[in-house]
Design a protein around this motif. Structure first.
Motif, short mmCIF file in Angstrom:
data_model
loop_
_atom_site.label_atom_id
_atom_site.label_comp_id
_atom_site.label_asym_id
_atom_site.label_seq_id
_atom_site.Cartn_x
_atom_site.Cartn_y
_atom_site.Cartn_z
N PRO A 184 0.83 -1.22 0.00
CA PRO A 184 0.00 0.00 0.00
C PRO A 184 0.86 1.25 0.00
O PRO A 184 1.80 1.37 0.78
CB PRO A 184 -0.80 -0.12 1.30
CG PRO A 184 -0.82 -1.58 1.60
CD PRO A 184 0.51 -2.10 1.13
N MET A 185 0.53 2.18 -0.90
CA MET A 185 1.31 3.40 -1.05
C MET A 185 0.54 4.59 -0.49
O MET A 185 -0.69 4.63 -0.53
CB MET A 185 1.63 3.64 -2.52
CG MET A 185 2.52 2.58 -3.14
SD MET A 185 2.85 2.93 -4.88
CE MET A 185 1.21 2.77 -5.57
N SER A 186 1.28 5.57 -0.02
CA SER A 186 0.67 6.79 0.51
C SER A 186 0.00 7.56 -0.62
O SER A 186 0.62 7.88 -1.63
CB SER A 186 1.74 7.64 1.18
OG SER A 186 1.18 8.86 1.62
N SER A 187 -1.28 7.84 -0.45
CA SER A 187 -2.06 8.60 -1.42
C SER A 187 -2.95 9.56 -0.63
O SER A 187 -2.85 9.66 0.58
CB SER A 187 -2.91 7.66 -2.28
OG SER A 187 -2.11 6.62 -2.85
N SER A 188 -3.82 10.24 -1.32
CA SER A 188 -4.75 11.14 -0.62
C SER A 188 -6.15 11.01 -1.21
O SER A 188 -6.30 10.66 -2.39
CB SER A 188 -4.29 12.61 -0.72
OG SER A 188 -4.35 13.06 -2.07
N ASN A 189 -7.14 11.27 -0.38
CA ASN A 189 -8.52 11.21 -0.84
C ASN A 189 -9.28 12.42 -0.27
O ASN A 189 -9.11 12.78 0.89
CB ASN A 189 -9.20 9.92 -0.38
CG ASN A 189 -10.49 9.66 -1.13
OD1 ASN A 189 -10.48 9.47 -2.33
ND2 ASN A 189 -11.62 9.65 -0.43
N GLN A 190 -10.09 13.02 -1.12
CA GLN A 190 -10.88 14.18 -0.73
C GLN A 190 -12.34 13.94 -1.09
O GLN A 190 -12.65 13.51 -2.19
CB GLN A 190 -10.37 15.43 -1.45
CG GLN A 190 -11.19 16.69 -1.15
CD GLN A 190 -10.71 17.88 -1.97
OE1 GLN A 190 -9.81 17.75 -2.81
NE2 GLN A 190 -11.31 19.04 -1.73
N ALA A 191 -13.22 14.19 -0.14
CA ALA A 191 -14.66 14.10 -0.38
C ALA A 191 -15.26 15.49 -0.26
O ALA A 191 -14.84 16.29 0.58
CB ALA A 191 -15.32 13.15 0.61
N GLU A 192 -16.26 15.76 -1.10
CA GLU A 192 -16.86 17.09 -1.13
C GLU A 192 -18.37 16.98 -1.31
O GLU A 192 -18.85 16.20 -2.12
CB GLU A 192 -16.25 17.90 -2.28
CG GLU A 192 -16.78 19.31 -2.40
CD GLU A 192 -16.13 20.05 -3.56
OE1 GLU A 192 -15.01 20.58 -3.38
OE2 GLU A 192 -16.72 20.07 -4.66
N ALA A 193 -19.08 17.75 -0.52
CA ALA A 193 -20.54 17.86 -0.66
C ALA A 193 -20.91 19.33 -0.56
O ALA A 193 -20.62 19.98 0.44
CB ALA A 193 -21.25 17.05 0.43
N GLU A 194 -21.54 19.85 -1.60
CA GLU A 194 -21.96 21.24 -1.61
C GLU A 194 -23.43 21.31 -2.03
O GLU A 194 -23.81 20.73 -3.05
CB GLU A 194 -21.11 22.07 -2.56
CG GLU A 194 -21.43 23.56 -2.52
CD GLU A 194 -20.49 24.39 -3.40
OE1 GLU A 194 -20.50 25.62 -3.27
OE2 GLU A 194 -19.77 23.79 -4.23
#
Length: 270
Positions: A184-194
């Protein structure tokens, strides 16, 4: 000269390992394609609310839930990217239409916070509430740098295990490739609700309108050949919706207090 005299003899374990590693590298794009296809439909698991927003000394307003319009950007609806930057879930990946997903989440928060009473018929309502869904989704990001750690560890292990220079290089290359795909590699995740909410009276006059944005961003660890869309959605997107709705419901509560206070005052003067 017979075959046993060749430096790349088929009986050489390091050569066999090198060939297998090369095959893994050649299969790498295919593995990525397989992992990005055929995923199960995304289910939105929304947690219950614990806050009590009940209006004190005021009658609970009767509210009819009107339409929820899906006004998300085209890129978010279609989804985009395959490896380094992925916008998901795409339109066909949802088990339920995103507008209906948000409508259920908003209704749940309104009911469980005891702010209003949702009624099935418009004629029963004191107010009508509608929503514009401006954003609902996730963005996953990897970088080239994230490959360096697992591949370097694998290569270093190969150098330590090899018998001679050639053997070490072959084993190191193979273990580096395997680690790059399996660790497993370091990554990023972003969630957005508008969302933009609009409150109207029985005659259709706009009494209040507000837009709120909920975001959640954090590091994640995912292998190069895996797509954990459902797991990432579960961990990030409901929190983003909660933050968005907390902003909206909090402001809606204040406008309900203001409207209720005016009504009580008018009734007392009569």
């Amino acid at each position: 000269m017979n075959i046993s005299d060749w430096g790349c003899s088929r009986q050489n374990p390091s050569w066999t390992l090198f060939v297998q590693g090369t095959r893994l590298l050649l299969l790498f794009p295919l593995l990525l394609g397989i992992c990005s296809c055929g995923s199960p439909e995304i289910v939105f698991n929304y947690p219950e609310e614990e806050l009590d927003f009940k209006l004190r000394n005021l009658n609970t307003p009767a509210v009819y839930m009107g339409s929820v319009r899906d006004l998300r950007p085209i890129e978010q609806k279609r989804g985009s990217g395959h490896f380094f930057t992925i916008t998901y879930p795409k339109e066909g990946a949802w088990a339920v239409d995103p507008a209906a997903v948000y409508a259920d989440a908003l209704a749940q928060d309104l009911v469980q916070t005891h702010l209003v009473e949702l009624v099935p018929l418009r004629a029963q309502a004191d107010y009508v509430l509608s929503a514009d869904l401006l954003s609902l989704g996730c963005k996953f990001r990897r970088s080239w740098n994230s490959f360096l750690v697992p591949s370097s560890l694998g290569f270093a292990t190969g150098l330590a295990l090899g018998k001679d220079t050639s053997d070490r290089l072959n084993v190191g290359a193979v273990l580096g490739a395997v680690a790059m795909m399996a660790v497993p590699m370091s990554s990023s995740n972003q969630a957005e609700a508008e969302v933009r909410l609009t409150l109207k009276d029985r005659t259709g006059n706009i009494l209040w309108q507000e837009t709120c944005l909920g975001e959640v961003y954090d590091k994640v660890y995912v292998t190069a050949t895996s797509r954990q869309d459902q797991e990432l959605v579960d961990d990030f997107l409901p929190k983003a919706v909660k933050r968005c709705n907390a902003c909206l419901v909090g402001q809606l509560r204040q406008i309900m207090i203001d409207l209720g206070s005016v009504t009580v005052s008018d009734g007392a003067s009569e």
